[in-house]
Design an enzyme around this catalytic site. Sequence first.
Site, PDB file in Angstrom:
ATOM      1  N   HIS A 118       0.899  -1.318   0.022  1.00 21.47           N
ATOM      2  CA  HIS A 118      -0.152   0.019  -0.055  1.00 21.47           C
ATOM      3  C   HIS A 118       0.792   1.254   0.034  1.00 21.47           C
ATOM      4  O   HIS A 118       1.505   1.609   0.942  1.00 21.47           O
ATOM      5  CB  HIS A 118      -0.872  -0.020   1.327  1.00 21.47           C
ATOM      6  CG  HIS A 118      -1.750   1.066   1.444  1.00 21.47           C
ATOM      7  ND1 HIS A 118      -2.653   1.495   2.612  1.00 21.47           N
ATOM      8  CD2 HIS A 118      -2.089   2.030   0.411  1.00 21.47           C
ATOM      9  CE1 HIS A 118      -3.188   2.582   2.389  1.00 21.47           C
ATOM     10  NE2 HIS A 118      -3.165   2.783   1.437  1.00 21.47           N
TER      11      HIS A 118
ATOM     12  N   ASP B 187      -9.363  -0.755   4.905  1.00 19.99           N
ATOM     13  CA  ASP B 187      -8.034  -0.569   5.868  1.00 19.99           C
ATOM     14  C   ASP B 187      -8.213   0.332   6.679  1.00 19.99           C
ATOM     15  O   ASP B 187      -8.516   1.642   6.376  1.00 19.99           O
ATOM     16  CB  ASP B 187      -6.955  -0.363   4.947  1.00 19.99           C
ATOM     17  CG  ASP B 187      -5.540  -0.163   5.355  1.00 19.99           C
ATOM     18  OD1 ASP B 187      -5.471  -0.620   6.538  1.00 19.99           O
ATOM     19  OD2 ASP B 187      -4.546   0.531   4.681  1.00 19.99           O
TER      20      ASP B 187
HETATM   21  C1  DX5 Z   1      -2.944   3.207   7.930  1.00 19.69           C
HETATM   22  C2  DX5 Z   1      -2.371   2.238   7.022  1.00 19.69           C
HETATM   23  C3  DX5 Z   1      -3.030   1.083   7.696  1.00 19.69           C
HETATM   24  C4  DX5 Z   1      -2.868   0.818   9.064  1.00 19.69           C
HETATM   25  C5  DX5 Z   1      -4.084   0.117   9.778  1.00 19.69           C
HETATM   26  O1  DX5 Z   1      -2.518   4.669   7.299  1.00 19.69           O
HETATM   27  O2  DX5 Z   1      -2.821   2.303   5.673  1.00 19.69           O
HETATM   28  O3  DX5 Z   1      -2.707  -0.199   6.997  1.00 19.69           O
HETATM   29  O4  DX5 Z   1      -1.667  -0.065   9.561  1.00 19.69           O
HETATM   30  O5  DX5 Z   1      -3.952  -0.034  11.019  1.00 19.69           O
HETATM   31  P1  DX5 Z   1      -4.894  -0.166  12.142  1.00 19.69           P
HETATM   32  O6  DX5 Z   1      -5.665  -1.552  11.865  1.00 19.69           O
HETATM   33  O7  DX5 Z   1      -4.483  -0.264  13.422  1.00 19.69           O
HETATM   34  O8  DX5 Z   1      -6.070   0.845  11.801  1.00 19.69           O
HETATM   35 ZN    ZN Z   2      -2.670   0.092   4.506  1.00 19.09          ZN
END
Ligand code: DX5
Ligand code: ZN
Length: 213
Positions: A63, A172
């Site tokens: 990502h 996400d």
């Molecule tokens: C945020 C990222 C996510 C993040 C999600 O900018 O793209 O992938 O790691 O983390 P959680 O599940 O902790 O919200």
């Molecule tokens: Zn992410």
Amino acid sequence: MIAPSLLSADFSNLSREFDWLNQSCADWIHLDVMDGVFVPNISFGFPVLKHLARLSQKPLDVHLMIVQPEKFIREVKDLGALVMNVHYEACTHLHRVVYQIKEAGMMAGVTLNPSTPVAALQDIVADVDLVLLMSVNPGFGGQKFIPHTVEKVKQLRRMIEETESRALIEVDGGVNLETGKLLRDAGADVLVAGNYVFGADNPMETCRRLRAL
Ligand code: DX5
Ligand code: ZN
């Protein structure tokens, strides 16, 4: 499917994290690249990702939260990544970037920020392999889930059916058993989870419970 986000892992002991991840039911490993420009945070870049890729026996879901992600298609390909996600908001010529990613042999994923409407994908959804809906503003792990995302998943599911697209829907940010269930019921195919998995007493079991939703 479940894609644990490595952002919340213990970076002082990544080989231990991959010991359990490789044996878990995780389908993909989600890797968050941040540049301090597109998002207000910096995570890790390709010198680090190269080592992570060697430790992982799971497919990699990359990502890119960076400006001009098209500059790094070769680097992501060289990691052996399955999915390359670029932000809609970061690509002026998104159609070209999507086809460049596909020509490189990867699944092309397009990511939407929480404020970008699903309708923005109308003319590209049939060409992409995956749409990643952000359910938090990108940049940090451990943020609170934005409830409107559930409605966006439903809208996207309808758009995918109408356009005969084969895109998977991934979500996400702020995913836990409660929000994960709502997303699953709305039609999400892949859930990314960082804090909820790595912050759990038993990450492997937490991953299994999310996958069983
Ligand atoms: C945020 C990222 C996510 C993040 C999600 O900018 O793209 O992938 O790691 O983390 P959680 O599940 O902790 O919200
Ligand atoms: Zn992410």
